[in-house]
Design a protein around this motif. Structure first.
Motif, PDB file in Angstrom:
ATOM      1  N   TYR A  15       0.834  -1.214   0.000  1.00 12.18           N
ATOM      2  CA  TYR A  15       0.000   0.000   0.000  1.00 12.18           C
ATOM      3  C   TYR A  15       0.869   1.264   0.000  1.00 12.18           C
ATOM      4  CZ  TYR A  15      -3.574   3.352   1.564  1.00 12.18           C
ATOM      5  OH  TYR A  15      -4.434   4.419   1.681  1.00 12.18           O
ATOM      6  N   ALA A  16       0.432   2.276  -0.736  1.00 16.80           N
ATOM      7  CA  ALA A  16       1.125   3.565  -0.772  1.00 16.80           C
ATOM      8  C   ALA A  16       0.195   4.649  -0.240  1.00 16.80           C
ATOM      9  CB  ALA A  16       1.556   3.903  -2.193  1.00 16.80           C
ATOM     10  N   ILE A  17       0.671   5.434   0.723  1.00 15.41           N
ATOM     11  CA  ILE A  17      -0.116   6.544   1.245  1.00 15.41           C
ATOM     12  C   ILE A  17      -0.404   7.506   0.098  1.00 15.41           C
ATOM     13  CG2 ILE A  17      -0.143   8.505   2.841  1.00 15.41           C
ATOM     14  CD1 ILE A  17      -0.349   5.891   4.285  1.00 15.41           C
ATOM     15  N   PRO A  18      -1.665   7.872  -0.125  1.00 17.92           N
ATOM     16  CA  PRO A  18      -1.997   8.744  -1.263  1.00 17.92           C
ATOM     17  C   PRO A  18      -1.539  10.184  -1.041  1.00 17.92           C
ATOM     18  CG  PRO A  18      -3.927   8.394   0.095  1.00 17.92           C
ATOM     19  CD  PRO A  18      -2.855   7.495   0.649  1.00 17.92           C
ATOM     20  N   ASP A 133       1.435   5.317   9.465  1.00 20.97           N
ATOM     21  CA  ASP A 133       1.571   4.123   8.631  1.00 20.97           C
ATOM     22  C   ASP A 133       2.414   3.121   9.421  1.00 20.97           C
ATOM     23  OD1 ASP A 133       1.953   2.226   6.716  1.00 20.97           O
ATOM     24  OD2 ASP A 133       3.038   3.509   5.302  1.00 20.97           O
ATOM     25  N   ASP A 134       1.789   2.054   9.897  1.00 22.19           N
ATOM     26  CA  ASP A 134       2.441   1.137  10.834  1.00 22.19           C
ATOM     27  C   ASP A 134       2.692  -0.238  10.222  1.00 22.19           C
ATOM     28  OD1 ASP A 134       2.322   3.095  12.753  1.00 22.19           O
ATOM     29  OD2 ASP A 134       0.528   2.296  13.727  1.00 22.19           O
ATOM     30  N   ARG A 135       3.944  -0.694  10.342  1.00 20.81           N
ATOM     31  CA  ARG A 135       4.301  -2.076  10.031  1.00 20.81           C
ATOM     32  C   ARG A 135       4.565  -2.769  11.361  1.00 20.81           C
ATOM     33  NH1 ARG A 135       5.813   1.189   5.989  1.00 20.81           N
ATOM     34  NH2 ARG A 135       5.631   0.451   3.836  1.00 20.81           N
ATOM     35  N   VAL A 136       3.761  -3.771  11.662  1.00 15.60           N
ATOM     36  CA  VAL A 136       3.679  -4.286  13.022  1.00 15.60           C
ATOM     37  C   VAL A 136       4.131  -5.748  13.095  1.00 15.60           C
ATOM     38  CG1 VAL A 136       2.182  -4.590  15.025  1.00 15.60           C
ATOM     39  CG2 VAL A 136       1.661  -2.809  13.345  1.00 15.60           C
ATOM     40  N   GLU A 152      -1.004  -1.521   8.936  1.00 12.57           N
ATOM     41  CA  GLU A 152      -2.254  -0.778   9.061  1.00 12.57           C
ATOM     42  C   GLU A 152      -1.955   0.714   9.052  1.00 12.57           C
ATOM     43  OE1 GLU A 152      -3.545  -2.318  12.905  1.00 12.57           O
ATOM     44  OE2 GLU A 152      -3.198  -0.345  13.783  1.00 12.57           O
ATOM     45  N   VAL A 153      -3.006   1.500   8.818  1.00  9.22           N
ATOM     46  CA  VAL A 153      -2.898   2.962   8.795  1.00  9.22           C
ATOM     47  C   VAL A 153      -3.939   3.535   9.738  1.00  9.22           C
ATOM     48  CG1 VAL A 153      -3.136   5.052   7.385  1.00  9.22           C
ATOM     49  CG2 VAL A 153      -1.976   3.037   6.452  1.00  9.22           C
ATOM     50  N   ARG A 174      -9.148   5.387   1.619  1.00  6.74           N
ATOM     51  CA  ARG A 174      -9.971   4.284   1.086  1.00  6.74           C
ATOM     52  C   ARG A 174      -9.858   4.204  -0.436  1.00  6.74           C
ATOM     53  NH1 ARG A 174     -13.505   6.463   4.807  1.00  6.74           N
ATOM     54  NH2 ARG A 174     -14.772   7.392   3.155  1.00  6.74           N
ATOM     55  N   LYS A 175      -9.839   5.370  -1.066  1.00  7.78           N
ATOM     56  CA  LYS A 175      -9.748   5.384  -2.531  1.00  7.78           C
ATOM     57  C   LYS A 175      -8.441   4.758  -3.006  1.00  7.78           C
ATOM     58  CE  LYS A 175     -10.497   8.459  -6.487  1.00  7.78           C
ATOM     59  NZ  LYS A 175     -10.770   9.852  -6.919  1.00  7.78           N
ATOM     60  N   ALA A 176      -7.390   4.859  -2.159  1.00 10.67           N
ATOM     61  CA  ALA A 176      -6.091   4.277  -2.514  1.00 10.67           C
ATOM     62  C   ALA A 176      -6.014   2.790  -2.189  1.00 10.67           C
ATOM     63  CB  ALA A 176      -4.981   5.023  -1.784  1.00 10.67           C
ATOM     64  N   GLY A 177      -7.087   2.241  -1.595  1.00  7.23           N
ATOM     65  CA  GLY A 177      -7.119   0.804  -1.359  1.00  7.23           C
ATOM     66  C   GLY A 177      -7.208   0.374   0.089  1.00  7.23           C
TER      67      GLY A 177
END
Length: 492
Positions: A15-18, A133-136, A152-153, A174-177
């Motif tokens: 996922y990429a933050i829009p 933006d969390d990588r857990v 998760e974001v 949401r639009k970014a996925g």
């Protein structure tokens, strides 16, 4: 302490933050490494209630964090400075979750190691929304140890932002996925506490409506416990109201939920424990307001001390007795009984009946109880005994009100109207009763002041004010009663 308003989203590893430009000034991202230990009882009592308690290192706010649920998307957060020990929960935080732990020891149950990239939306120097933006990496401790990884974001509303801006951020994510997360917290994704048991009632039945209401009031009482321990504004009152509503419901619906006499007795005990501090709080505020309306030359002697700081000291002592009671076995036993009541109540034959038919009859029976109490009171010739009997009318009106309010979601506006009518009776009788009690307290304080050689002139003025208020309520009641009876016949 603060209130969190945030939206959580599940995202894929890719996922990429829009692009968030156009919403506000974009600052970041800035990276952090966060390591959080989570504490709970062995059977995960906190997690089951949506409560999280953690010790976190790293980031902008290291320390201990206790998060208590308030409403969907909103949580109350209480913080404590970071301590060296990872084994011992600070006593101040352990105290605030006693309603859930009930004396069971807290210990680490999980660890979350999070790589967080934070992007801020700002208006100049004013922080509006934080996007994390969390990588857990999550580790569960105990007999069933496991390691889970996910991404998760979170979009959190900050002090300068608006919910409208938060909604716009959520729309772009949401639009970014991104998809809205069903988990209330990271811990909820990692741990799997046993769900709170629910009563096996049939949809549309009287039992379903009554048991759901009782369970809701149990949750309301529990949610006020930490606030009472912190002496937050109006917390004692709200907890006392929840106890009264529960007790009233168990009385009103005794043909639906059986064998609750002992719980009712214990709820009365809890109400009395809470009532001492609450009554002192109310009467102190009442006297303070009345003194403020008097001309300065009419306020003589140290009356403001006797009716202010002296009553406040008594109130604080009463708070101490509340905290002692809320940390005792008797209170824990009551909470256990309430949990059992909500999960597995003993149901009578009335519980299986269709809700509309049976509940309306219960509401009418509770109002009839008010009229019977009134008729009994009016038949008493002795004025003092009649006044005592009218206090029973007030209590019956309060029960009728609580019953109608409980049934309003099911039976509609008629119950709302009935609740308002019962509340009107309750309030006027309460005004009279409060005036009588205030006069008695003022007379006692005046006697103490007199014995101390103090001027008691102002006490006489206040007694006159209270007597006038009580007399007005007393004179108003017959007219209100007649008007209320007429209105109730249209509702029932």
């Amino acid at each position: 302490m603060g209130i969190e308003i945030e939206d959580k989203f599940d995202v894929s590893p890719e996922y990429a933050i829009p692009d968030l430009s156009g919403l506000a000034d974009v600052v970041g991202p800035k990276g952090y490494q966060l390591v959080a230990l989570y504490y709970d009882t062995p059977d995960l009592r906190l997690a089951a209630r949506g409560v999280t308690l953690r010790r976190r290192r790293g980031g902008a706010d290291p320390g201990w964090h206790l998060k208590l649920p308030k409403a969907k998307g909103v949580r109350q957060e209480i913080t404590h400075p970071l301590t060296r020990s990872t084994k011992v929960v600070p006593a101040e935080l352990a105290e605030l979750v006693r309603a859930y732990t009930r004396g069971v020891e807290l210990h680490p149950v999980a660890e979350l190691d999070t790589r967080r990239d934070v992007t801020l939306l700002q208006d100049g120097e004013t922080r509006l929304v934080e996007i994390a933006d969390d990588r857990v990496k999550g580790t569960v401790y105990g007999e069933e140890s496991k390691v889970v990884r996910w991404r998760e974001v979170e979009a959190e509303l900050l002090e300068g932002g608006s919910e409208a801006l938060l909604a716009k951020v959520g729309k772009r994510l949401r639009k970014a996925g991104a998809t809205p997360s069903e988990a209330a917290s990271k811990l909820a994704k990692l741990l799997e506490p046993a769900p709170l048991p629910t009563a096996p009632t049939q949809p549309g039945t009287t039992g379903e409506i009554v048991v759901d209401y009782v369970a809701g009031q149990v949750s309301a009482l529990l949610s006020q416990d930490p606030r009472v321990r912190r002496a937050e504004e109006d917390a004692v009152h709200q907890m006392r109201v929840a106890a009264r509503r529960l007790r009233s419901a168990l009385k009103a619906f005794k043909s639906v939920v059986l064998d609750t006499d002992h719980i009712q007795d214990e709820l009365r005990w809890l109400g009395n424990v809470l009532g001492e501090a609450r009554d002192l709080e109310v009467i102190r505020a009442r006297f303070g307001k009345e003194l403020a309306t008097l001309a300065p030359e009419l306020v003589t002697g140290p009356i403001q001390t006797r009716l202010g700081s002296d009553l406040l000291e008594r109130e604080q002592q009463a708070y101490g007795r509340i905290k002692e009671a809320l940390s005792g076995d008797r209170y824990y036993a009551l909470l256990d009984a309430l949990d059992g009541l909500a999960a597995a109540p003993a149901l009578g034959k009335a519980a299986a009946k269709p809700a509309q038919e049976r509940l309306r009859a219960i509401a009418a029976a509770n109002w009839d109880r008010v009229t019977k109490r009134y008729d009994l009171a009016q038949a008493i010739d002795d004025l003092d005994r009649r006044e005592l009997a009218m206090h029973d009318v007030r209590k019956a009106a309060k029960r009728a009100r609580y019953t109608a309010e409980a049934l309003q979601p099911t039976l509609g506006d008629d119950m709302g109207k009935l609740a308002k009518l019962a509340e009107g009776i309750q309030e006027v009788l309460g005004t009279y009763q409060d005036g009588v009690v205030a006069q008695e307290l003022l007379a006692k304080e005046a006697e103490s002041a007199r014995e101390a050689g103090e001027d008691t002139f102002t006490y006489g003025l206040l007694i006159g004010v209270e007597r006038n208020a009580a007399d007005r309520a007393h004179a108003e009641f017959p007219k209100l009663w007649k008007k209320t009876l007429k209105a109730v016949t249209k509702v029932l």
